[in-house]
Design an enzyme around this catalytic site. Structure first.
Site, mmCIF file in Angstrom:
data_model
loop_
_atom_site.group_PDB
_atom_site.id
_atom_site.type_symbol
_atom_site.label_atom_id
_atom_site.label_comp_id
_atom_site.label_asym_id
_atom_site.label_seq_id
_atom_site.Cartn_x
_atom_site.Cartn_y
_atom_site.Cartn_z
ATOM 1 N N HIS A 249 0.849 -1.190 0.000
ATOM 2 C CA HIS A 249 0.000 0.000 0.000
ATOM 3 C C HIS A 249 0.892 1.251 0.000
ATOM 4 C CE1 HIS A 249 0.364 -1.146 4.395
ATOM 5 N NE2 HIS A 249 1.020 -0.018 4.319
HETATM 6 C C1 T46 Z 1 3.157 0.261 6.862
HETATM 7 C C2 T46 Z 1 3.728 -1.075 7.159
HETATM 8 C C3 T46 Z 1 5.190 -1.046 7.389
HETATM 9 C C4 T46 Z 1 -4.237 -0.547 13.470
HETATM 10 O O1 T46 Z 1 -5.342 -0.734 14.027
HETATM 11 N N1 T46 Z 1 -3.413 0.468 13.890
HETATM 12 C C5 T46 Z 1 -2.206 0.704 13.308
HETATM 13 O O2 T46 Z 1 -1.489 1.641 13.737
HETATM 14 C C6 T46 Z 1 -1.791 -0.124 12.210
HETATM 15 C C7 T46 Z 1 -0.456 0.127 11.508
HETATM 16 C C8 T46 Z 1 -2.640 -1.124 11.788
HETATM 17 N N2 T46 Z 1 -3.835 -1.338 12.415
HETATM 18 C C9 T46 Z 1 -4.680 -2.453 11.979
HETATM 19 C C10 T46 Z 1 -5.226 -2.341 10.563
HETATM 20 C C11 T46 Z 1 -5.345 -3.785 10.123
HETATM 21 O O3 T46 Z 1 -6.578 -4.298 10.555
HETATM 22 O O4 T46 Z 1 -3.885 -3.641 12.002
HETATM 23 C C12 T46 Z 1 -4.230 -4.491 10.916
HETATM 24 C C13 T46 Z 1 -3.004 -4.814 10.068
HETATM 25 O O5 T46 Z 1 -2.581 -3.600 9.403
HETATM 26 P P1 T46 Z 1 -1.932 -3.605 7.943
HETATM 27 O O6 T46 Z 1 -2.547 -4.673 7.113
HETATM 28 O O7 T46 Z 1 -1.990 -2.218 7.402
HETATM 29 O O8 T46 Z 1 -0.418 -4.021 8.315
HETATM 30 P P2 T46 Z 1 0.846 -4.053 7.346
HETATM 31 O O9 T46 Z 1 1.929 -4.732 8.082
HETATM 32 O O10 T46 Z 1 0.495 -4.573 5.997
HETATM 33 O O11 T46 Z 1 1.232 -2.485 7.159
HETATM 34 C C14 T46 Z 1 1.697 -1.753 8.282
HETATM 35 C C15 T46 Z 1 1.156 -0.316 8.261
HETATM 36 O O12 T46 Z 1 -0.262 -0.349 8.118
HETATM 37 C C16 T46 Z 1 1.725 0.511 7.155
HETATM 38 O O13 T46 Z 1 1.494 1.871 7.448
HETATM 39 O O14 T46 Z 1 3.807 1.092 6.229
HETATM 40 O O15 T46 Z 1 3.113 -1.717 8.282
#
Ligand code: T46
Length: 147
Positions: free
Chosen positions: A63
């Protein structure tokens, strides 16, 4: 006359991704790395989170953020971060706890090839807002005027 403020010493003011080397304070007990917002990283840190217990072969991210800036640090183990501004792609292997990768807004990122026990610490410029994400690559390119 327009006065342009000089960037603070130690703060790299740029819109390009770059590595930041933090202090490493060593003594016979081990090492300590301090990180101060707006001094060691070029934004006020409003949130931290960390990624750990990564499943074998898993990839994360996929993303871009509309406004968020971040610094990612491999505080343990290592992983690859691939960055894409819609025109060029560059990759970084993060493996040192005193080195962070600054990611400006509007860069698509993919993270993969996590070593066993890897921990990715993220310092973020804002609270979590799902509305700040492009999770669709075409929508990201469109917003950059590239589609
Ligand atoms: C990025 C990479 C390095 C939250 O509720 N709070 C938060 O601060 C974050 C980061 C995520 N979430 C929730 C949203 C989703 O339901 O945790 C779940 C997993 O998040 P996501 O799929 O976005 O995780 P990654 O590892 O794919 O991405 C994250 C960050 O979202 C992003 O900003 O740069 O880590």
């Amino acid at each position: 006359m327009r006065v342009v403020a000089e960037p603070e010493i130690g703060m790299n003011v740029t819109t390009k991704p770059h590595l930041i080397e933090f202090q490493r304070i060593r003594d016979p007990r081990g090492a300590l790395t301090p990180i101060e917002a707006e001094k060691d990283v070029p934004f006020p840190v409003r949130r931290i989170y960390f990624i750990y217990d990564v499943s074998d072969g898993a990839a994360r991210a996929g993303h871009s953020h509309k406004a968020l800036e971040q610094v990612l640090i491999a505080v343990s183990g290592s992983f690859h971060v691939h960055l894409d501004d819609g025109l060029t792609r560059q990759s970084f292997r993060l493996s040192r706890p005193n080195v962070g990768l600054y990611i400006p807004r509007m860069f698509w990122r993919d993270i993969d090839d996590f070593s066993g026990g890897a921990v990715c610490l993220a310092l973020a410029s804002d609270h979590y807002h799902e509305s700040d994400y492009f999770r669709d690559y075409d929508a990201f390119l469109h917003a950059k005027g590239l589609r």
